[in-house]
Motif scaffolding. Structure first.
Motif: not given
Length: 357
Positions: A319-347
């Motif tokens: 889908x057009x709203x799906x994108x592969x991003x690097x982990x550095x780029x991921x850190x720059x993107x705004x995210x809901x807290x539930x996603x941010x917390x998961x990323x912090x825990x796992x990565x």
């Protein structure tokens, strides 16, 4: 002494030293007022400082991308506030020649600014005689005057706004408004107010009639809606698949992962989940449950599960709203807290991609 004088005298002794109280700049006051909506001062203060550092003027705010605004806003919740602020900054540049308005009737026309915020900004920036009525003011007036009409009902709001404007100390409206709001915030608190030390307790209806715990009155809120999200986490080398959320739902323009929403978590919904995954990512795709949590919003409770997806095909129909991003780029993107917390825990720091499985 009068009600107003008691409040002002108390305020001059007990007020907190907050940065937005040292200026009458409408832009700075606007930043503080919007950030502190639905937010405690302790939580909002670092955001206020951060926003003022990144956007020292309304022109800087208007020139920013929405993604940057939402990234700085991340963690505050009610993300529509950040989007409305961005829209308002652009309106001020286009319609007000970059000069932030200071009068209530101009302010009320701006996106995200209601009666309370317009009154606060106009009062604090230009001394306009407008009564500010927020949750703290509702509480002080309800208890002191013994008003039992619901503060979130139409009759109650009308009565409280009328009384607040009658009580306004027009000689110094900014000082009085700050005083009554601060009094409600740190003296006449929602729970365990310091009634014995209160300078108003002699004439306080609630204190003298043992009704402090019962006032103000609020109409019961509608029961929160429960939603069930199964997030799919796909990794390809040093990239992860993210989805930008679209308009019409929570977390508009924030980034999360591909998601399957079901009516509940059950064996039947798990079959729907697996079928959807295979349909989109190939028949060999496999799911591994990583973690589950719950995220509470004002009107919704989001039940969340995160699944690692393995053996997926790489040529899936994206889908057009799906994108592969690097982990550095991921850190720059705004995210809901539930996603941010998961990323912090796992990565987070010192955690590699291999920890996912």
């Amino acid at each position: 002494m009068t009600f107003q004088n008691e409040l002002i005298n108390w305020y001059l002794i007990h007020k907190r030293d907050l940065p937005w109280r040292h200026t009458n700049d409408a832009y700075t006051i606007w930043l503080s007022e919007i950030i502190l909506q639905q937010t405690r001062v302790e939580q909002g203060l670092p955001y206020f400082v951060k926003f003022l550092e990144h956007f020292p003027t309304v022109a800087d705010f208007a020139a920013a991308t929405e993604a940057k605004v939402l990234k700085l806003w991340q963690g505050l919740g009610y993300y529509s506030r950040g989007r409305n602020m961005h829209a308002t900054a652009k309106t001020i540049m286009n319609d007000f020649n970059g000069i932030f308005p200071t009068l209530h009737d101009d302010l009320i026309k701006l996106k995200g600014i209601g009666d309370y915020t317009a009154a606060a900004i106009s009062s604090f920036s230009s001394g306009e005689a407008r009564a500010v009525v927020d949750g703290n003011v509702f509480r002080v007036l309800a208890r002191y005057y013994g008003i039992d009409k619901p503060i979130n009902g139409p009759e109650g709001k009308k009565q409280f706004f009328k009384l607040a404007n009658e009580l306004l100390y027009v000689a110094e409206p900014a000082l009085y408004n700050q005083a009554i709001m601060e009094f409600g915030a740190i003296q006449c608190k929602p729970k365990s107010p310091a009634c014995e030390l209160c300078p108003l307790n002699i004439d306080c209806f609630a204190y003298n009639n043992n009704l402090v715990k019962h006032l103000p009155v609020k109409l019961a809120k509608a029961e929160k809606k429960h939603r069930y999200f199964s997030y799919l986490v796909l990794i390809n080398a040093d990239k992860i698949l993210v989805k930008e959320r679209q308009a019409g739902d929570i977390w508009q323009h924030l980034n999360d992962f591909p998601c399957v929403e079901t009516g509940e978590f059950s064996q039947q919904s798990d079959q729907i989940l697996l079928s959807t995954v295979k349909e989109n990512f190939g028949n060999e795709a496999q799911l591994t449950l990583l973690t589950a949590t719950k995220h509470v919003l004002t009107h919704q409770i989001i039940h969340v599960r995160f699944f690692a997806v393995k053996n997926y095909i790489f040529n899936f129909n994206k889908q057009k709203e799906l994108n592969w991003v690097s982990f550095n780029k991921l850190d720059e993107l705004p995210q809901p807290n539930v996603i941010r917390n998961f990323i912090t825990e796992k990565f987070g720091i010192d955690k590699g991609v291999t920890n996912l499985y």
